[in-house]
Motif scaffolding. Structure first.
Motif, PDB file in Angstrom:
ATOM      1  N   UNK A  19       0.834  -1.402  -0.157  1.00 43.03           N
ATOM      2  CA  UNK A  19       0.116  -0.006   0.094  1.00 43.03           C
ATOM      3  C   UNK A  19       0.894   1.353   0.080  1.00 43.03           C
ATOM      4  N   UNK A  20       2.161   1.110   0.103  1.00 43.05           N
ATOM      5  CA  UNK A  20       2.992   2.118   0.382  1.00 43.05           C
ATOM      6  C   UNK A  20       3.498   2.474  -1.096  1.00 43.05           C
ATOM      7  N   UNK A  21       3.770   4.098  -1.360  1.00 42.20           N
ATOM      8  CA  UNK A  21       4.244   4.559  -2.317  1.00 42.20           C
ATOM      9  C   UNK A  21       5.170   5.525  -2.097  1.00 42.20           C
ATOM     10  N   UNK A  22       6.335   5.588  -2.988  1.00 44.01           N
ATOM     11  CA  UNK A  22       7.286   6.582  -3.007  1.00 44.01           C
ATOM     12  C   UNK A  22       7.055   7.567  -3.964  1.00 44.01           C
ATOM     13  N   UNK A  23       6.917   8.888  -3.390  1.00 46.00           N
ATOM     14  CA  UNK A  23       6.282  10.115  -4.111  1.00 46.00           C
ATOM     15  C   UNK A  23       7.985  10.803  -4.842  1.00 46.00           C
ATOM     16  N   UNK A  24       8.153  10.997  -6.198  1.00 42.86           N
ATOM     17  CA  UNK A  24       9.192  11.704  -6.423  1.00 42.86           C
ATOM     18  C   UNK A  24       8.609  12.585  -7.474  1.00 42.86           C
ATOM     19  N   UNK A  25       9.504  13.705  -7.728  1.00 44.42           N
ATOM     20  CA  UNK A  25       9.091  14.831  -8.913  1.00 44.42           C
ATOM     21  C   UNK A  25      10.251  14.694  -9.963  1.00 44.42           C
ATOM     22  N   UNK A  26       9.990  14.664 -11.094  1.00 42.38           N
ATOM     23  CA  UNK A  26      10.797  14.567 -12.223  1.00 42.38           C
ATOM     24  C   UNK A  26      10.629  15.603 -13.151  1.00 42.38           C
ATOM     25  N   UNK A  27      11.208  16.752 -13.422  1.00 45.10           N
ATOM     26  CA  UNK A  27      10.729  17.983 -13.991  1.00 45.10           C
ATOM     27  C   UNK A  27       9.508  18.656 -13.457  1.00 45.10           C
ATOM     28  N   UNK A  28       8.542  18.904 -14.240  1.00 44.25           N
ATOM     29  CA  UNK A  28       7.160  19.235 -13.742  1.00 44.25           C
ATOM     30  C   UNK A  28       6.327  18.237 -13.227  1.00 44.25           C
TER      31      UNK A  28
END
Length: 171
Positions: free
Chosen positions: A27-36
């Motif tokens: 149920x766990x997610x890793x949140x990342x940002x790549x560009x916008x």
């Protein structure tokens, strides 16, 4: 004095705790940002995330293939995930991070992301839509969090098996 339990009870308790851990990881997610773009990676698919080490460039490679990184003596191919999607390149400094996505699939591959945004629960998101037919196969559902921020689920296995991702040679 410590309470004594039988080996059978100990093993049963350990098995329950391991099963609970697996359920929570699913149920766990890793949140990342790549560009916008904001991406969510299933924790079961995400590898280690770390500060960007020095990168060795590779001649005649696509611009989105940033080079090789040595992580504890192992070489990892590094893909600038924003540039791979046609956005401006990510500077490998500051909040930028490497996400070792290929380890579970026995590939020494990392994606360069603008920043890591922490762990999230799948329950914190609602599905807005399935990916458009024109989206690449590694793009999953579009979801929104409680603040209305859009996120895209990343299908790691599809990304790692896609011919475009695997062919970093400049054409």
């Amino acid at each position: 004095m410590a309470k004594r339990i039988s080996l059978h009870e100990f093993q049963a308790g350990l098995a329950r705790r391991l099963a609970d851990t697996r359920d929570n990881r699913a149920l766990a997610l890793l949140a990342v940002q790549a560009g916008q773009r904001n991406w969510l990676v299933d924790l079961t698919e995400a590898g280690e995330i770390l500060a960007v080490p020095p990168l060795a460039t590779v001649p005649l490679a696509e611009p989105w293939f940033r080079g090789l990184a040595s992580v504890r003596g192992n070489l990892f191919g590094v893909v600038d995930f924003a540039a791979f999607h046609g956005d401006p390149s990510i500077a490998p400094a500051g909040q930028a991070r490497l996400l070792l996505v290929g380890v579970r699939h026995e590939l020494n591959c990392a994606i360069l992301v603008s920043r890591a945004l922490g762990l999230r629960s799948l329950d914190d998101f609602e599905v807005v839509s399935s990916p458009a037919p024109t989206e690449p196969p590694w793009v999953g559902d579009l979801v929104r969090d409680s603040l209305g921020t859009p996120w895209t689920r990343l299908k790691v296995a599809e990304l790692l098996n896609h011919p475009r991702f695997l062919d970093a040679a400049q054409s």
